[in-house]
Design an enzyme around this catalytic site. Structure first.
Site, PDB file in Angstrom:
ATOM      1  CB  CYS A 113       2.569   3.355  -1.721  1.00  0.00           C
ATOM      2  SG  CYS A 113       0.700   4.294  -1.539  1.00  0.00           S
TER       3      CYS A 113
ATOM      4  CG  HIS B  64       0.701   0.094   1.753  1.00  0.00           C
ATOM      5  ND1 HIS B  64       2.620   0.950   1.515  1.00  0.00           N
ATOM      6  CD2 HIS B  64       0.331   1.170   1.528  1.00  0.00           C
ATOM      7  CE1 HIS B  64       2.595   1.816   1.523  1.00  0.00           C
ATOM      8  NE2 HIS B  64       1.558   2.165   1.460  1.00  0.00           N
TER       9      HIS B  64
ATOM     10  CD  GLU C 172       4.480  -2.694   2.069  1.00  0.00           C
ATOM     11  OE1 GLU C 172       4.356  -1.373   2.719  1.00  0.00           O
ATOM     12  OE2 GLU C 172       3.712  -3.136   0.973  1.00  0.00           O
TER      13      GLU C 172
END
Length: 318
Positions: A142, A235, A237
């Site tokens: 990011c 993102h 994750e």
């Protein structure tokens, strides 16, 4: 196989409840193999949450991984207990004489600030320059990806008219390549950002290749020519409820924010979010760790250099 993390790290309890195999330092030292050494530069304000998210994904690999955690010395985190930082984190001065198989640089909530005005910008630039000689492969996430693209190649970021917020469909531009091996033709990734990088700027740089993008969210994954640096704008994750937490926080502060796209059933924030990105996230991090770290890094980390000459196992693939 396990991830090796410091004794008593808070993430251990959460990961064990999810049946993710972890190994503490004492047990790992008794094994006669060399684990991969990964450095996490955690720029996120809620560091314990981010640690857990990334360890969860990297814990699905059949490789033993040893983690070190780093934060910037030029900015004191306000949302992580000081005792946690003292116990588990180090500054750049403490790690700069080591070498690592891999490194992850997280995002940060500073994207609306010009790069040079970020409190730790000079320190971050020094860390990124150091990583080119002391880390075999680096994954930037990011804002971390935007910062690296700007620092290395002068690629600017642009403000968005509306926050890119939600879960978006993506496609792979170059199929049959290792980072996206096993991915579906269409896969989903969460995004939460106010700025973007643009295709036309990246295409001006011969050393960069766009691997994946989204019709709605734009560029997602970029790789450098030496296949040692990855720039990921989303993102993957994120936990199932991370976007919800961000949305609820902004609403409670009276901010004008749209409901995250393609996240709640029928875009109704009273309903439970639908997770569409978990399998793709696991593949992304496992593929990076396997194909770009484990299969390329030298057994003797002291042989690392900044020329990328040790990646012979890659052949001609991307």
């Amino acid at each position: 196989m396990p991830i090796k993390i410091p004794n008593n790290l808070p993430a251990v309890h959460t990961l064990e409840q999810e049946n993710i195999f972890t190994m503490d330092e004492d047990r790992a030292y008794a094994q006669d193999i060399r684990p991969l050494r990964i450095l996490l530069l955690n720029l996120m304000p809620t560091k314990i949450v981010t640690e857990t998210q990334l360890l969860r994904l990297l814990g699905n690999s059949p490789l033993q991984v040893e983690f070190d955690f780093m934060y910037t010395a030029t900015y004191e985190p306000k949302n992580t207990p000081q005792e946690h930082l003292v116990k588990f984190y180090e500054t750049f001065d403490a790690v700069k004489n080591r070498k690592y198989d891999g490194m992850i640089i997280t995002g940060a909530p500073v994207e609306q600030i010009p790069f040079e005005e970020v409190a730790y910008w000079e320190e971050l630039c020094a860390i990124m320059d150091w990583s080119r000689k002391n880390v075999y492969s680096t994954l930037h996430i990011c804002w971390g990806a935007q910062a690296a693209l700007y620092h290395y190649y002068g690629i600017p970021k642009y403000p968005l008219k509306q926050k890119m917020f939600g879960v978006f469909a993506h496609t792979v531009n170059i199929k049959e390549k290792m980072l996206f091996r096993g991915f579906d033709d269409v896969f989903y990734v969460p995004h939460s950002r106010h700025t973007e990088v643009r295709r036309e700027d990246i295409e001006k740089v011969p050393d960069l290749t766009i691997l994946s993008e989204s019709e709605a969210a734009g560029i997602y994954a970029v790789i450098d020519k030496k296949r040692r640096h990855f720039f990921i704008t989303g993102h993957s994750e994120y936990d199932p409820l991370t976007l919800k937490a961000e949305y609820d926080r902004d609403i409670s502060q009276g901010l004008s924010v749209q409901v995250p796209v393609n996240y709640y059933p029928e875009d109704d924030p009273t309903q439970t979010p639908v997770v569409r990105w978990r399998s793709a996230a696991n593949l992304l991090f496992t593929n990076w760790l396997n194909y770009y770290v484990y299969q390329g890094t030298p057994f003797d980390l002291n042989k690392l250099n900044d020329e990328g000459e040790l990646n012979g196992l890659f052949g001609d693939g991307i």
